[in-house]
Design a protein around this motif. Structure first.
Motif, PDB file in Angstrom:
ATOM      1  N   MET A  36      -2.918   6.282  -7.421  1.00  0.00           N
ATOM      2  CA  MET A  36      -2.202   5.047  -7.124  1.00  0.00           C
ATOM      3  C   MET A  36      -1.812   4.974  -5.647  1.00  0.00           C
ATOM      4  O   MET A  36      -1.854   3.901  -5.038  1.00  0.00           O
ATOM      5  N   ILE A  37      -1.433   6.106  -5.061  1.00  0.00           N
ATOM      6  CA  ILE A  37      -1.114   6.124  -3.633  1.00  0.00           C
ATOM      7  C   ILE A  37      -2.357   5.819  -2.804  1.00  0.00           C
ATOM      8  O   ILE A  37      -2.312   5.072  -1.818  1.00  0.00           O
ATOM      9  N   GLN A  38      -3.494   6.384  -3.209  1.00  0.00           N
ATOM     10  CA  GLN A  38      -4.734   6.105  -2.483  1.00  0.00           C
ATOM     11  C   GLN A  38      -5.077   4.619  -2.561  1.00  0.00           C
ATOM     12  O   GLN A  38      -5.501   4.014  -1.561  1.00  0.00           O
ATOM     13  N   ASN A  39      -4.902   4.004  -3.729  1.00  0.00           N
ATOM     14  CA  ASN A  39      -5.182   2.576  -3.866  1.00  0.00           C
ATOM     15  C   ASN A  39      -4.260   1.745  -2.977  1.00  0.00           C
ATOM     16  O   ASN A  39      -4.697   0.773  -2.346  1.00  0.00           O
ATOM     17  N   SER A  40      -2.986   2.111  -2.901  1.00  0.00           N
ATOM     18  CA  SER A  40      -2.036   1.392  -2.047  1.00  0.00           C
ATOM     19  C   SER A  40      -2.400   1.554  -0.579  1.00  0.00           C
ATOM     20  O   SER A  40      -2.339   0.594   0.200  1.00  0.00           O
ATOM     21  N   ARG A  41      -2.777   2.756  -0.203  1.00  0.00           N
ATOM     22  CA  ARG A  41      -3.137   2.994   1.196  1.00  0.00           C
ATOM     23  C   ARG A  41      -4.359   2.175   1.598  1.00  0.00           C
ATOM     24  O   ARG A  41      -4.406   1.582   2.679  1.00  0.00           O
ATOM     25  N   ARG A  42      -5.355   2.117   0.708  1.00  0.00           N
ATOM     26  CA  ARG A  42      -6.554   1.337   1.011  1.00  0.00           C
ATOM     27  C   ARG A  42      -6.285  -0.164   1.021  1.00  0.00           C
ATOM     28  O   ARG A  42      -7.043  -0.925   1.623  1.00  0.00           O
ATOM     29  N   ALA A  43      -5.217  -0.575   0.354  1.00  0.00           N
ATOM     30  CA  ALA A  43      -4.825  -1.988   0.376  1.00  0.00           C
ATOM     31  C   ALA A  43      -3.987  -2.314   1.607  1.00  0.00           C
ATOM     32  O   ALA A  43      -3.395  -3.385   1.689  1.00  0.00           O
ATOM     33  N   LYS A  44      -3.938  -1.368   2.557  1.00  0.00           N
ATOM     34  CA  LYS A  44      -3.229  -1.532   3.833  1.00  0.00           C
ATOM     35  C   LYS A  44      -1.719  -1.634   3.654  1.00  0.00           C
ATOM     36  O   LYS A  44      -1.021  -2.281   4.441  1.00  0.00           O
ATOM     37  N   ALA A  45      -1.196  -1.008   2.617  1.00  0.00           N
ATOM     38  CA  ALA A  45       0.251  -0.989   2.409  1.00  0.00           C
ATOM     39  C   ALA A  45       0.920  -0.074   3.437  1.00  0.00           C
ATOM     40  O   ALA A  45       0.298   0.854   3.959  1.00  0.00           O
ATOM     41  N   LYS A  46       2.180  -0.380   3.728  1.00  0.00           N
ATOM     42  CA  LYS A  46       2.994   0.465   4.600  1.00  0.00           C
ATOM     43  C   LYS A  46       4.026   1.246   3.791  1.00  0.00           C
ATOM     44  O   LYS A  46       4.404   2.354   4.163  1.00  0.00           O
ATOM     45  N   THR A  47       4.483   0.631   2.709  1.00  0.00           N
ATOM     46  CA  THR A  47       5.465   1.289   1.855  1.00  0.00           C
ATOM     47  C   THR A  47       5.029   1.167   0.395  1.00  0.00           C
ATOM     48  O   THR A  47       4.311   0.242   0.012  1.00  0.00           O
ATOM     49  N   VAL A  48       5.482   2.104  -0.418  1.00  0.00           N
ATOM     50  CA  VAL A  48       5.220   2.061  -1.850  1.00  0.00           C
ATOM     51  C   VAL A  48       6.495   2.492  -2.575  1.00  0.00           C
ATOM     52  O   VAL A  48       7.134   3.471  -2.188  1.00  0.00           O
ATOM     53  N   ARG A  49       6.899   1.695  -3.562  1.00  0.00           N
ATOM     54  CA  ARG A  49       8.133   1.963  -4.307  1.00  0.00           C
ATOM     55  C   ARG A  49       7.792   2.552  -5.674  1.00  0.00           C
ATOM     56  O   ARG A  49       6.885   2.079  -6.354  1.00  0.00           O
ATOM     57  N   PHE A  50       8.559   3.575  -6.056  1.00  0.00           N
ATOM     58  CA  PHE A  50       8.438   4.180  -7.376  1.00  0.00           C
ATOM     59  C   PHE A  50       9.762   3.947  -8.090  1.00  0.00           C
ATOM     60  O   PHE A  50      10.813   4.419  -7.628  1.00  0.00           O
ATOM     61  N   ILE A  51       9.711   3.221  -9.194  1.00  0.00           N
ATOM     62  CA  ILE A  51      10.923   2.855  -9.931  1.00  0.00           C
ATOM     63  C   ILE A  51      10.810   3.415 -11.342  1.00  0.00           C
ATOM     64  O   ILE A  51       9.871   3.080 -12.077  1.00  0.00           O
ATOM     65  N   LEU A  52      11.760   4.265 -11.706  1.00  0.00           N
ATOM     66  CA  LEU A  52      11.799   4.830 -13.052  1.00  0.00           C
ATOM     67  C   LEU A  52      12.759   3.968 -13.867  1.00  0.00           C
ATOM     68  O   LEU A  52      13.973   3.949 -13.619  1.00  0.00           O
ATOM     69  N   GLU A  53      12.218   3.239 -14.818  1.00  0.00           N
ATOM     70  CA  GLU A  53      12.998   2.292 -15.619  1.00  0.00           C
ATOM     71  C   GLU A  53      12.848   2.653 -17.082  1.00  0.00           C
ATOM     72  O   GLU A  53      11.801   2.419 -17.679  1.00  0.00           O
ATOM     73  N   ASP A  54      13.901   3.242 -17.649  1.00  0.00           N
ATOM     74  CA  ASP A  54      13.820   3.825 -18.988  1.00  0.00           C
ATOM     75  C   ASP A  54      12.711   4.875 -18.991  1.00  0.00           C
ATOM     76  O   ASP A  54      12.777   5.843 -18.261  1.00  0.00           O
ATOM     77  N   GLY A 172       0.624   8.681   4.898  1.00  0.00           N
ATOM     78  CA  GLY A 172       0.879   7.656   5.902  1.00  0.00           C
ATOM     79  C   GLY A 172       1.778   6.547   5.388  1.00  0.00           C
ATOM     80  O   GLY A 172       2.174   5.657   6.151  1.00  0.00           O
ATOM     81  N   LEU A 173       2.133   6.584   4.104  1.00  0.00           N
ATOM     82  CA  LEU A 173       3.004   5.578   3.508  1.00  0.00           C
ATOM     83  C   LEU A 173       4.427   6.111   3.391  1.00  0.00           C
ATOM     84  O   LEU A 173       4.634   7.301   3.156  1.00  0.00           O
ATOM     85  N   THR A 174       5.393   5.213   3.537  1.00  0.00           N
ATOM     86  CA  THR A 174       6.778   5.562   3.264  1.00  0.00           C
ATOM     87  C   THR A 174       7.052   5.274   1.793  1.00  0.00           C
ATOM     88  O   THR A 174       6.854   4.153   1.325  1.00  0.00           O
ATOM     89  N   ALA A 175       7.479   6.283   1.057  1.00  0.00           N
ATOM     90  CA  ALA A 175       7.733   6.125  -0.374  1.00  0.00           C
ATOM     91  C   ALA A 175       9.238   6.049  -0.623  1.00  0.00           C
ATOM     92  O   ALA A 175      10.016   6.816  -0.052  1.00  0.00           O
ATOM     93  N   THR A 176       9.659   5.093  -1.457  1.00  0.00           N
ATOM     94  CA  THR A 176      11.053   5.003  -1.871  1.00  0.00           C
ATOM     95  C   THR A 176      11.115   5.202  -3.380  1.00  0.00           C
ATOM     96  O   THR A 176      10.231   4.770  -4.113  1.00  0.00           O
ATOM     97  N   LEU A 177      12.182   5.885  -3.837  1.00  0.00           N
ATOM     98  CA  LEU A 177      12.321   6.217  -5.250  1.00  0.00           C
ATOM     99  C   LEU A 177      13.622   5.642  -5.786  1.00  0.00           C
ATOM    100  O   LEU A 177      14.690   5.844  -5.191  1.00  0.00           O
ATOM    101  N   GLN A 178      13.547   4.931  -6.908  1.00  0.00           N
ATOM    102  CA  GLN A 178      14.710   4.337  -7.552  1.00  0.00           C
ATOM    103  C   GLN A 178      14.750   4.756  -9.025  1.00  0.00           C
ATOM    104  O   GLN A 178      13.700   4.881  -9.659  1.00  0.00           O
ATOM    105  N   GLY A 179      15.967   4.988  -9.521  1.00  0.00           N
ATOM    106  CA  GLY A 179      16.130   5.315 -10.932  1.00  0.00           C
ATOM    107  C   GLY A 179      15.848   6.761 -11.271  1.00  0.00           C
ATOM    108  O   GLY A 179      15.798   7.121 -12.451  1.00  0.00           O
ATOM    109  N   PHE A 180      15.689   7.608 -10.258  1.00  0.00           N
ATOM    110  CA  PHE A 180      15.410   9.023 -10.483  1.00  0.00           C
ATOM    111  C   PHE A 180      16.726   9.810 -10.481  1.00  0.00           C
ATOM    112  O   PHE A 180      17.760   9.312 -10.049  1.00  0.00           O
TER     113      PHE A 180
END
Length: 360
Positions: A36-54, A172-180
């Motif tokens: 999933m990180i590789q797919n985001s990077r190839r989509a030219k993303a700068k940041t990727v959020r990981f949210i743990l919801e339940d 190369g992406l900044t990852a943010t984590l929520q709900g962890f």
């Protein structure tokens, strides 16, 4: 008299390939986060959020996303929305989304949402795409029941946080984590592989050599001490780091060198050891044609053989410096193939003729 006819036959993909699509990947959490990180990077993303919801995990990036007309690519084996540069430099297989084939998934991007049951990955049913949602930048993926039981969220969430940190560190992406859990970092800032991988050895590095060739940067660091249990060869493949043991890496650098060096305080020669750490940073595969199926192992081919040969030459160049203490055995194969003259070992060595070499 025989009459010959010739018919053109093209390669095709059989239905069996789709019905076994859930076997393309191991579907481990490491594998899924990597893909999933590789797919985001190839989509030219700068940041990727990981949210743990339940028990669900949501992965959302700020890349260019997908239009509704291209959403079918997600379930097309070998399909992708990559630009020409990405296809040239990385030659991705277009299978990354199938790492989710064991889960029910919901994908949102632009003005559409697609419900993908896990059976859809193997052709057992269809996915449902709905248009008309409010516009959303990038692409988000909700993985249903990524943590199987709610009671395990606290424990498994901590382990998942470690996996995300490890997988995103060099992307190369900044990852943010929520709900962890609270002890999991909220932000993971990207690091530079060739520098960060050596930080733990600060103060023990005695020599460094590096070279960039055919889209790959190779860096060798000669470290004081023995690391028998550590994989000393690491390959960063666009953010995914593969660690190779001494037997898996196909270069001939010795796992450790027993040497002696002069201790000025004790005024005596003392036995010591040195190891050479090999770091390989891949940033363009268009020349070497490197392939990395499931981001776990590199296919051994001519391109990788060229890398191993360059690693050996760099090592020989590094220890050819008379100021560098070396323990390369007198009969080691690299002494016969080295393009650089290598000084004699800095230790007591007996060759087949019985000659003993003493410390210089």
């Amino acid at each position: 008299m025989n009459t010959f006819t010739t018919t053109a036959v093209e390669a095709t993909l059989g239905r069996k390939l789709i019905t076994r699509a859930d076997q393309f990947f191991s579907h481990s959490q490491d594998c899924i986060i990597d893909e999933m990180i590789q797919n985001s990077r190839r989509a030219k993303a700068k940041t990727v959020r990981f949210i743990l919801e339940d028990c669900d995990l949501i992965i959302a990036d700020d890349g260019h996303g997908l239009t509704a007309d291209n959403a079918h690519i997600l379930l097309m084996a070998g399909g992708s929305n990559n630009d020409v540069a990405t296809e040239t430099f990385e030659a991705p297989a277009g299978l990354g989304f199938y790492a989710l084939a064991k889960y029910d998934v919901v994908v949102r991007s632009h003005d559409w949402e697609m419900q993908i049951p896990k059976e859809a990955f193997t052709g057992g049913t269809t996915a449902a795409l709905t248009r008309g949602f409010a516009h959303q930048d990038g692409l988000s993926i909700r993985i249903r029941s990524f943590i199987p039981l709610k009671a395990l969220v606290e424990h498994e969430g901590g382990k998942l946080g470690e996996i995300i940190e490890r997988c995103s560190r060099y992307s190369g992406l900044t990852a943010t984590l929520q709900g962890f859990p609270q002890d999991v970092p909220k932000v993971v800032v990207p690091r530079t592989f060739l520098d960060h991988a050596l930080e733990q050895h600060t103060g023990q590095i005695t020599a460094v050599a590096s070279e960039t060739i055919h889209g790959v940067t190779i860096k060798l660091a000669r470290v004081r001490g023995e690391f028998w249990r550590m994989d000393k060869t690491k390959i960063n493949f666009f953010g995914k780091v593969i660690s190779l043991s001494d037997t898996q890496a196909r270069h001939q650098i010795p796992s450790a060198e027993k040497t002696v060096e002069l201790n000025t305080e004790k005024k005596a020669f003392l036995e010591t050891s040195f190891c050479t750490i090999v770091l390989i940073d891949v940033h363009d595969t268009s020349h070497l044609k490197l392939k990395l199926p499931e981001r776990d192992v590199l296919i051994q081919d001519e391109g990788l053989d060229l890398i191993w040969k360059t690693v050996e030459h760099l090592y020989c160049r590094m220890i050819s410096n008379p100021a560098v203490v070396n323990g390369l055995p007198a009969d080691h194969p690299l002494r016969g193939t080295s393009p650089y003259p290598i000084p004699r070992p800095s230790c007591v060595v007996s060759n087949l003729a019985g000659t003993r070499w003493m410390p210089a």
